[in-house]
Design an enzyme around this catalytic site. Sequence first.
Site, PDB file in Angstrom:
ATOM      1  N   GLY A   1      -1.633   8.625  -7.147  1.00 59.14           N
ATOM      2  CA  GLY A   1      -1.785   7.533  -6.194  1.00 59.14           C
ATOM      3  C   GLY A   1      -1.622   7.925  -4.742  1.00 59.14           C
TER       4      GLY A   1
ATOM      5  N   THR B   1      -0.354  -3.229  -1.618  1.00 60.84           N
ATOM      6  CA  THR B   1       0.824  -2.370  -1.744  1.00 60.84           C
ATOM      7  C   THR B   1       1.849  -2.642  -0.653  1.00 60.84           C
ATOM      8  OG1 THR B   1      -0.517  -0.637  -2.756  1.00 60.84           O
ATOM      9  CG2 THR B   1       1.609   0.012  -1.853  1.00 60.84           C
ATOM     10  N   VAL B   2       1.401  -2.693   0.607  1.00 59.99           N
ATOM     11  CA  VAL B   2       2.331  -2.901   1.716  1.00 59.99           C
ATOM     12  C   VAL B   2       2.659  -4.373   1.877  1.00 59.99           C
ATOM     13  CG1 VAL B   2       2.718  -2.576   4.182  1.00 59.99           C
ATOM     14  CG2 VAL B   2       1.482  -0.839   2.885  1.00 59.99           C
TER      15      VAL B   2
ATOM     16  N   LYS C   1      -4.470   1.744  11.673  1.00 56.10           N
ATOM     17  CA  LYS C   1      -4.775   2.793  12.655  1.00 56.10           C
ATOM     18  C   LYS C   1      -6.261   2.883  12.956  1.00 56.10           C
ATOM     19  CE  LYS C   1      -4.696   4.926   8.437  1.00 56.10           C
ATOM     20  NZ  LYS C   1      -3.924   4.484   7.256  1.00 56.10           N
TER      21      LYS C   1
ATOM     22  N   LYS D   1      -4.888   8.466  14.052  1.00 51.28           N
ATOM     23  CA  LYS D   1      -3.482   8.475  14.447  1.00 51.28           C
ATOM     24  C   LYS D   1      -3.268   9.353  15.677  1.00 51.28           C
ATOM     25  CE  LYS D   1      -2.091   7.697   9.666  1.00 51.28           C
ATOM     26  NZ  LYS D   1      -1.554   8.300   8.428  1.00 51.28           N
TER      27      LYS D   1
ATOM     28  N   GLU E   1      -7.031   8.298  -2.451  1.00 48.59           N
ATOM     29  CA  GLU E   1      -7.952   7.276  -2.923  1.00 48.59           C
ATOM     30  C   GLU E   1      -9.035   7.910  -3.806  1.00 48.59           C
ATOM     31  OE1 GLU E   1      -7.538   4.125  -2.339  1.00 48.59           O
ATOM     32  OE2 GLU E   1      -5.963   4.261  -0.804  1.00 48.59           O
TER      33      GLU E   1
ATOM     34  N   GLY F   1       3.851   5.847   8.844  1.00 41.38           N
ATOM     35  CA  GLY F   1       4.639   4.996   7.959  1.00 41.38           C
ATOM     36  C   GLY F   1       5.963   4.580   8.554  1.00 41.38           C
TER      37      GLY F   1
ATOM     38  N   ASP G   1      -8.508  10.071   9.109  1.00 41.64           N
ATOM     39  CA  ASP G   1      -7.282   9.284   9.194  1.00 41.64           C
ATOM     40  C   ASP G   1      -6.334   9.905  10.222  1.00 41.64           C
ATOM     41  OD1 ASP G   1      -5.244   7.290   7.768  1.00 41.64           O
ATOM     42  OD2 ASP G   1      -4.243   9.219   7.964  1.00 41.64           O
TER      43      ASP G   1
END
Length: 435
Positions: free
Chosen positions: A189, A17-18, A107, A207, A192, A136, A203
């Site tokens: 989306g 995606t990225v 991260k 960060k 996950e 992001g 997550d």
Amino acid sequence: MTDTHPTIDVAVLGAGTVGSQVIRILGEQADDLTARSGAKIRVASVLVRNPEAPRDVDVDPSVLTTDPATAIDGRDVVVELIGGIEPARTFVRRALDQGISVVTGNKALLAAHGPELYEAAAASGADLYYEAAVAGAVPVVYGLRESLAGDRVTRVMGIVNGTTNFILDSMATKGMTYEEALSQAQRLGFAEADPSADVDGLDAAAKCAILASLAFHTRVGIEDVAVEGITGITTEDMAEAALTGHAVKLLAIAERRVGEDGTEGVSARVHPALVPGDNPLATVAGAFNAIVVEGEAAGRLMFYGQGAGGAPTASAVLSDLVAAVHHRAHGGNAPRESVYAHLPILDAGLSHTRYQIRLKVEDRLGVLSDVAGIFARHGVSIQSVHQRYNTDPGAATIVIATHTAREADLRAVANALGQSGAVREVLSTLRVEGE
């Protein structure tokens, strides 16, 4: 006119995606990026699992490879967008050990192995950039590492996980249950198939560790962050929050404070919290991120924007890539790891917060006295008590808001309430932050 710009060879590890958006923008904005970086940026190799797999953008088949050595060795800059710990760590070390600069959005890797990678970059003279690893497109890493380098940051608090914010926002605005909101996030989306890293707070904790390390010039790992996720949040919690003018948000909080022995240290935590409606964090909707930074000279600053998605994250990657390419072509280095402060990590139980506790209690004379006694025995002061409608015969629902107290004492109160004969059930315990 002869083009005198040098050419810098870049490897992109991962074309998902990225990665696909990074490749697209490098092609579409090639002239602008050359002007900004002072060099032509050539995608020399793209590491993928399957060269035949369909992709969101057209990639020159000649640069696709499944061999890490072919992708990495001899390049000027490596862009790591694989994610996870391994094999990403091995690939990044391979690049840094050769003096190849690295741009990463990983991260989890930085929270687990940051010191090792910073040292490898310093030893070889390579750059290590990671703006995309937190929030992001929101430039909070640059803000902490460079813009606020002349200030003394005291606190960082914010919403750094778009998936959980989307879920909580859907629960608050659409009346969904947690399960319904999670299912919607997966369909769209935002989450996950296995959402545990997001909903369990891991997550956000990774960060938070990165932000704390930058803000306080001290190494903070993910193991130093106290973590709670959002899986226990209910529609009743949302209704109570709305009734009292709050929003429920998963917050990452890192602060510099003085411990009980007078020693200054760092506290880092991630947990859901009630945020007052007049705090700008309360209005952050959908999958957006927002981080509030407090500095002694600058005061309070807020960084806000899209915290996930291919194009927004690619924007952060490319800002780092432009800097890394300029350094490779014309000299210079990224800022090195700054850990001169060496502040101790303080026990999260010593941090100070407020609780809002919702209880189902026996509907009888003297029950409030019994409950108040539990708070008093643990040194926690009650700010307010409200009774809510309850259909359960012989029971009453009460909501107790505390004054600010030590986290450890507040936890002790919650545990004691759960064991009290006056209390049928501790329905919820939420912290109140951002007042």
